[in-house]
Design a protein around this motif. Structure first.
Motif, PDB file in Angstrom:
ATOM      1  N   ASP A 128      -9.546 -39.034 -46.695  1.00  0.00           N
ATOM      2  CA  ASP A 128      -9.276 -40.292 -46.770  1.00  0.00           C
ATOM      3  C   ASP A 128      -9.438 -41.179 -45.196  1.00  0.00           C
ATOM      4  O   ASP A 128      -9.994 -42.109 -45.167  1.00  0.00           O
ATOM      5  CB  ASP A 128      -7.928 -40.671 -47.474  1.00  0.00           C
ATOM      6  N   PHE A 129      -8.780 -40.483 -44.483  1.00  0.00           N
ATOM      7  CA  PHE A 129      -8.911 -40.778 -42.929  1.00  0.00           C
ATOM      8  C   PHE A 129     -10.347 -40.908 -42.453  1.00  0.00           C
ATOM      9  O   PHE A 129     -10.597 -41.830 -41.782  1.00  0.00           O
ATOM     10  CB  PHE A 129      -7.823 -39.881 -42.197  1.00  0.00           C
ATOM     11  N   SER A 130     -10.932 -39.658 -42.720  1.00  0.00           N
ATOM     12  CA  SER A 130     -12.116 -39.536 -42.212  1.00  0.00           C
ATOM     13  C   SER A 130     -13.002 -40.773 -42.672  1.00  0.00           C
ATOM     14  O   SER A 130     -14.104 -41.146 -42.160  1.00  0.00           O
ATOM     15  CB  SER A 130     -12.678 -38.364 -42.477  1.00  0.00           C
ATOM     16  N   ALA A 131     -12.995 -41.256 -44.101  1.00  0.00           N
ATOM     17  CA  ALA A 131     -13.658 -42.305 -44.584  1.00  0.00           C
ATOM     18  C   ALA A 131     -13.298 -43.430 -43.669  1.00  0.00           C
ATOM     19  O   ALA A 131     -14.589 -44.406 -43.733  1.00  0.00           O
ATOM     20  CB  ALA A 131     -13.334 -42.429 -45.962  1.00  0.00           C
ATOM     21  N   SER A 132     -12.393 -43.542 -42.929  1.00  0.00           N
ATOM     22  CA  SER A 132     -12.142 -45.154 -42.273  1.00  0.00           C
ATOM     23  C   SER A 132     -12.351 -44.677 -40.867  1.00  0.00           C
ATOM     24  O   SER A 132     -12.326 -45.674 -39.882  1.00  0.00           O
ATOM     25  CB  SER A 132     -10.897 -45.275 -42.382  1.00  0.00           C
ATOM     26  N   SER A 133     -12.754 -43.331 -40.298  1.00  0.00           N
ATOM     27  CA  SER A 133     -12.822 -43.188 -38.921  1.00  0.00           C
ATOM     28  C   SER A 133     -13.822 -42.026 -38.776  1.00  0.00           C
ATOM     29  O   SER A 133     -13.466 -40.871 -39.030  1.00  0.00           O
ATOM     30  CB  SER A 133     -11.489 -42.848 -38.405  1.00  0.00           C
ATOM     31  N   ALA A 134     -15.067 -42.619 -38.509  1.00  0.00           N
ATOM     32  CA  ALA A 134     -16.107 -41.521 -38.211  1.00  0.00           C
ATOM     33  C   ALA A 134     -16.019 -40.794 -37.115  1.00  0.00           C
ATOM     34  O   ALA A 134     -16.162 -39.332 -37.180  1.00  0.00           O
ATOM     35  CB  ALA A 134     -17.367 -42.373 -37.952  1.00  0.00           C
TER      36      ALA A 134
END
Length: 250
Positions: A128-134
């Protein structure tokens, strides 16, 4: 070597003192002779310059000053070296997630540590966090690649309030079961707020990430003593965490 330099310096100083005495004698004799014979001022100038030189040399012992300056320079170098050793700690701040996670990847690539302890403490799963932070996505994958190339990793996930968190860690363990030097554990920490995340590189550097509002800020501490404190803190939690075991190979 030091004894010969000291002897040479003493010999030079003795000749220097003798030369100064001779210069004074020449200046006095020349001045008296010029006065007795009524010589013009032009003839007296060399004796005046000799007298001035003798006075300056008596007031400023140049040979001794050179040695004192050499000794002083050596002492300054020693003090600078001691100061650098006593202040070897380095702290660098990162204003956002991009700068922070890029710095972590750069450290893995450029410093080549052998071991890493990582602590992920967010209410969102890493996916989930990866989806908002490349930047985080790149860092997360960089750690897996680094472990694949021989790096040793202990990764601790604190299960947040997300219902799918436990399923995520199980899937992650399955996806990384081929990484023999990659261990993960989990603890239950159902607080609806992101806590501090950290990564300890060997015992030389610590990366700390803080969520401030909707943005990530962080810092790097390069200090072996500080890294030792964080590692001891991490070890206590690791010992009491639940291991996510690998599934059996088919």
């Amino acid at each position: 070597m030091a004894g010969s330099r000291t002897a040479s310096g003493s010999l030079l100083e003795r000749w220097d003192e003798r030369g100064l005495a001779i210069a004074c004698l020449v200046a006095v004799c020349g001045s008296v002779t010029a006065a007795l014979f009524g010589l013009s001022a032009a003839w007296q100038m060399p004796f005046l310059f000799t007298a001035v030189y003798a006075i300056l040399r008596s007031l400023v012992p140049l040979t001794a000053s050179r040695q004192e300056l050499t000794d002083l320079r050596a002492e300054v170098e020693l003090l600078r070296r001691d100061f650098d050793q006593a202040n070897s700690s380095r702290i660098e701040h990162y204003p956002d997630a991009t700068a922070f996670y890029k710095a972590e990847v750069d450290y893995l690539v450029n410093h080549c540590p052998s071991h890493m302890d990582a602590w992920y403490m967010r209410i969102e799963t890493p996916d989930d966090f990866s989806a908002s932070s490349a930047a985080f996505s790149n860092y997360f994958q960089a750690v897996l690649d680094w472990a694949h190339n021989g790096g040793s990793v202990r990764r601790l996930f604190c299960l947040g309030s997300s219902r799918g968190y436990a399923n995520w860690t199980a899937r992650h363990r399955e996806q990384t079961r081929h990484l023999r030097s990659y261990s993960i554990r989990q603890v239950n920490w159902p607080i609806k707020a992101d806590l501090m995340s950290m990564a300890i590189m060997d015992t030389s550097a610590v990366f700390l990430a803080f969520t401030v509002g909707d943005r990530v800020q962080g810092m790097r501490i390069e200090d072996s003593e500080a890294a030792g404190y964080f590692k001891s803190y991490f070890d206590r939690h690791w010992e009491n965490a639940k291991e996510v075991t690998r599934t059996s190979m088919p």
